[in-house]
Design a protein around this motif. Structure first.
Motif, mmCIF file in Angstrom:
data_model
loop_
_atom_site.group_PDB
_atom_site.id
_atom_site.type_symbol
_atom_site.label_atom_id
_atom_site.label_comp_id
_atom_site.label_asym_id
_atom_site.label_seq_id
_atom_site.Cartn_x
_atom_site.Cartn_y
_atom_site.Cartn_z
ATOM 1 N N VAL A 95 0.833 -1.202 0.000
ATOM 2 C CA VAL A 95 0.000 0.000 0.000
ATOM 3 C C VAL A 95 0.871 1.257 0.000
ATOM 4 N N MET A 96 2.125 1.107 -0.383
ATOM 5 C CA MET A 96 3.001 2.265 -0.499
ATOM 6 C C MET A 96 2.435 3.232 -1.534
ATOM 7 N N ASP A 97 2.622 4.505 -1.312
ATOM 8 C CA ASP A 97 2.058 5.514 -2.218
ATOM 9 C C ASP A 97 2.941 5.628 -3.459
ATOM 10 N N MET A 98 2.904 4.578 -4.288
ATOM 11 C CA MET A 98 3.786 4.527 -5.454
ATOM 12 C C MET A 98 3.450 5.528 -6.549
ATOM 13 N N PRO A 99 2.244 6.101 -6.627
ATOM 14 C CA PRO A 99 2.058 7.195 -7.578
ATOM 15 C C PRO A 99 2.918 8.423 -7.275
ATOM 16 N N VAL A 100 3.510 8.492 -6.068
ATOM 17 C CA VAL A 100 4.478 9.548 -5.762
ATOM 18 C C VAL A 100 5.851 9.138 -6.272
ATOM 19 N N TYR A 101 6.309 7.961 -5.896
ATOM 20 C CA TYR A 101 7.478 7.330 -6.504
ATOM 21 C C TYR A 101 7.538 5.880 -6.033
ATOM 22 N N PRO A 102 7.967 4.965 -6.908
ATOM 23 C CA PRO A 102 8.169 3.576 -6.509
ATOM 24 C C PRO A 102 9.618 3.367 -6.060
ATOM 25 N N GLY A 103 9.945 2.108 -5.776
ATOM 26 C CA GLY A 103 11.313 1.796 -5.374
ATOM 27 C C GLY A 103 11.513 1.971 -3.882
ATOM 28 N N ASP A 104 12.770 1.873 -3.467
ATOM 29 C CA ASP A 104 13.105 2.002 -2.049
ATOM 30 C C ASP A 104 12.606 3.338 -1.510
#
Length: 747
Positions: free
Chosen positions: A236-245
């Motif tokens: 559920v990481m906010d990947m639309p902000v940025y993915p990856g570490d």
């Protein structure tokens, strides 16, 4: 990571489309080189073996292999050994990334009828690997924050923006509540993001049988669908902000790099989040009071779905180990004989939430067969003109970790050398699907025409072209186009798999490939039941479409690598960009008309008159009418791209026989031109001005995203500036195409 959905090669097709016969040389090849290439490709497509595909899957999915697990590393080392046995130069590139795992989990319903959720998937005697409890990750959502909250419950349907608008109309607030949302419609990470923005203190996400349970087929193991205790893990990481570490945005996460402190990381959720089964969800849903929900919000559990709030409290307590874990990317390189500094890249991830037979091994196994096939051709004397790089990424499931860190670490080289990236993920039985950069659309069509569908004997291109109309229920829509347009359209890429860093961040022409649509279900997704037993009983059981994927992607790698002139084609792209411009203009006009009409209805008392006096009903607020926007720069850029693409195509056709490769370095720049180093508003990591995942869709694509989302989010003050920035990106590509056209004309 991305759940397989059927995205056929074309959106709608003529029922009598005729498959062309290959007579002219392959695009980008001289006649002599084309004849040779066709022979090598035919040899390659005969190599992939279904027995090997089966055994690859059996081995790679034999044990749970999430990031940081012993079998994850073991799989990487086994892949490396296999590649070396094929005669390929291969290595493991190691990175590290933040990967939280559960320390403790508790969910209970308080009150007189106290209930504590089991939060566990039971092993099944018939499914051998489901019992590997000591190695399995428990059910959880990665990158949920720690939290201990007690609050009433509110049901928010799928937890999409429109659902919160509906709740406001019903007078229901989630402020201070724990929301319960069902999986589906939106990417899971959007659900806690929106819940937190509306004031919720916690989020539960459950799998309703209407979406992937007994309503869609038999429950596992009698059928393929999610059983009562089945749970969908996921990030559920906010990947639309940025993915990856999360701690190293934009920087390859090698050991020792400077890390953002955990309390400064933007992409960790603001509230605790927990996935649960529908068996665990039932008592919480039964506890809800309030209004009966609209028809579209009702699942298929035997209960009355209500909005809430609940009359009793729920208690959610989560804590995590916030550890950094090693990532093992497996990379094999075949040096190019003619253009060694031009790279064609292939990727599929090898990590999983648990055993991961479907996601990702059904794609990783065919990729390994491709590599074996190319190794066999090398022994027979074939040498690719361009350098070929095969990658098996680690850490895709949590946050596209391995691919993002590798590409960020090698960003300077990739921007200079990368020609194209071809991705796959989970693969199933059925129809060819492709999404990608539209400069690759013609190329993808050309390869699909040369791969045989194992069930029908026609090409996979023709089968998808003929079947789409009846399978999607769109009969007649676009029929005239499918009769007259030689290339069938491919979808645009958003996010959800390892292509993201290549196309969205670095501006590398990319495609995502696979087969599906005839599989029985998908209820195993991200559960302990996504394993060899499930896959070999309910999906591509004889691995015929695994073989088709290997043939398709391997042919694409060879054809792109060996071409004299990079076989991008821009008239399809220009046509599609013109459609995108038309869409955003229509969006603005539609919103303006709807706002005017709604404001008039509010003033006239229409909402009050339509409301049931015995129910709470809040009319929408009066809103400013959207202004008229200056789309002239986009219109001009779209027209310029159309003209430049046509001129390039004319020059390319006239000089194709020369095979003049001097234009290739210029062509590599075309997709890069579509990026803007300042990135999209509020998320600078995403630099592509034509393609991006939506800020509130997660995986789903937003084309011309800076313009489209500014309009959707009613941020009128920036729309004209974003129109100008997007137009400038298109004009940069126009300039490159003009230079390439001039070079061809002088050859």
């Amino acid at each position: 990571m991305r759940r397989l959905t059927v995205c056929l090669l074309s959106l709608s097709m003529a029922a009598y489309a005729v498959e062309p016969t290959q007579t002219a040389p392959l695009r980008g090849y001289t006649a002599e080189h084309s004849a040779t290439e066709i022979q090598w490709e035919q040899k390659f497509r005969a190599i992939p073996n279904t027995d090997n595909l089966r055994e690859n899957m059996r081995r790679l999915s034999a044990r749970p292999h999430h990031v940081g697990s012993p079998y994850d590393k073991d799989n990487a080392e086994w892949l490396l050994a296999q590649l070396k046995s094929y005669g390929l130069d291969a290595k493991i590139e190691q990175f590290e990334a933040l990967f939280p795992t559960p320390k403790s989990r508790k969910l209970e319903l308080l009150g007189p009828n106290k209930f504590e959720a089991k939060l566990e998937e039971p092993a099944l005697a018939i499914d051998p690997t489901s019992a590997q409890k000591s190695e399995q990750l428990p059910t959880y959502n990665a990158y949920s924050r720690d939290g201990d909250v007690t609050a009433p419950l509110v049901y928010v349907n799928y937890g999409a923006p429109a659902d919160y608008e509906e709740l406001e109309r019903m007078g229901v607030s989630v402020k201070g509540a724990i929301v319960i949302a069902r999986y589906g419609q939106t990417w899971r990470g959007i659900k806690p993001k929106l819940a937190a923005q509306h004031g919720a203190v916690g989020c539960l996400i459950y799998s309703d049988p209407k979406d992937d349970g007994y309503s869609r087929g038999g429950s596992y193991p009698e059928g393929p669908m999610r059983p009562p205790e089945g749970v969908q893990r996921g990030s559920v990481m906010d990947m639309p902000v940025y993915p990856g570490d999360p701690q190293t945005p934009g920087i390859g996460a090698k050991p020792g790099v400077k890390l953002i402190p955990l309390d400064k990381v933007q992409t960790i959720t603001k509230i605790p989040v927990m996935p649960i089964s529908y068996e665990d969800a039932k008592p919480f849903l039964l506890a809800l009071g309030g209004q009966v929900v609209p028809d579209a919000w009702r699942g298929d559990l035997p209960l009355t779905y209500r909005t809430g709030p609940s009359k009793v409290m729920a208690h959610l307590a989560l804590s995590f180990n916030w550890d950094r874990k090693p990532l093992y990317d497996v990379v094999a390189t075949i040096p190019g004989a003619t253009f060694p500094d031009q790279w064609v890249i292939r990727g599929n991830h090898h990590d999983a939430w648990v055993n991961g037979a479907g996601d990702p091994i059904s794609g990783a196994s065919p990729e390994l067969e491709e590599a074996r096939g190319l190794g066999e051709l090398l022994k027979q004397g074939w040498k690719p003109a361009r350098t070929i790089i095969y990658c098996w990424w680690d850490g895709e499931e949590p946050a596209l970790l391995g691919s993002t860190e590798w590409a960020e670490f090698h960003a300077t080289e990739l921007k200079e050398h990368a020609v194209a990236y071809f991705n796959s993920d989970g693969n199933g039985r059925g129809f060819f699907r492709a999404e990608g950069a539209h400069s690759l659309e013609n190329f993808i069509n050309s390869v699909a025409k040369d791969v045989t569908d194992p069930e029908t004997g026609m090409s996979v291109w023709k089968r998808a072209r003929l079947a789409a109309m009846v399978r999607t229920g769109r009969g007649g829509e676009g029929g005239a186009e499918s009769r007259n347009r030689p290339d069938t359209r491919i979808g645009a890429l958003g996010s959800g798999s390892d292509y993201t860093v290549f196309i969205d961040h670095l501006g590398i022409a990319s495609a995502n490939l696979g087969y599906g649509g005839e599989d029985e279900g998908g209820g195993q997704y991200h559960s302990i039941y996504d394993d060899f037993y499930w896959y070999t009983h309910y999906s591509d059981t004889n691995f015929a479409y695994g073989r088709a994927l290997a043939q398709t992607a391997g042919t694409m790698m060879m054809r792109m690598a060996d071409a004299d002139v990079i076989p991008y084609q821009f008239t399809d792209e220009a046509d599609t960009v013109h459609n995108y411009v038309t869409e955003v203009k229509k969006l603005a006009d539609t919103m303006r008309a709807q706002t005017k009409e709604r404001n008039m209805a509010i003033a006239e008392g229409a909402y009050k008159a339509a409301a049931d006096p015995k129910k709470v009903s809040v009319p929408p607020p009066v809103e400013p009418v959207p202004p008229y926007l200056n789309f002239a720069p986009l219109d001009q850029a779209s027209d310029d791209l159309t003209a430049a693409a046509a001129a390039y195509e004319k020059a390319f056709t006239a000089h194709a026989a020369s095979g003049d490769s001097a234009v290739n370095p210029e062509l590599i720049k075309t997709e890069r031109a579509l990026t803007d180093p300042t990135g999209l508003p509020n998320r600078p990591w995403f630099e592509n001005m034509v393609y991006a995942p939506g800020f509130y869709t997660g995986y789903g694509v937003k084309t011309l995203p800076a313009v489209r989302e500014a309009i959707e989010q009613k941020d009128w003050s920036i729309v004209d500036a974003e129109i100008a920035r997007t137009a400038a990106a298109l004009e940069r590509e126009v300039g490159i195409l003009k230079a390439a056209t001039k070079m061809l004309a002088q050859s």
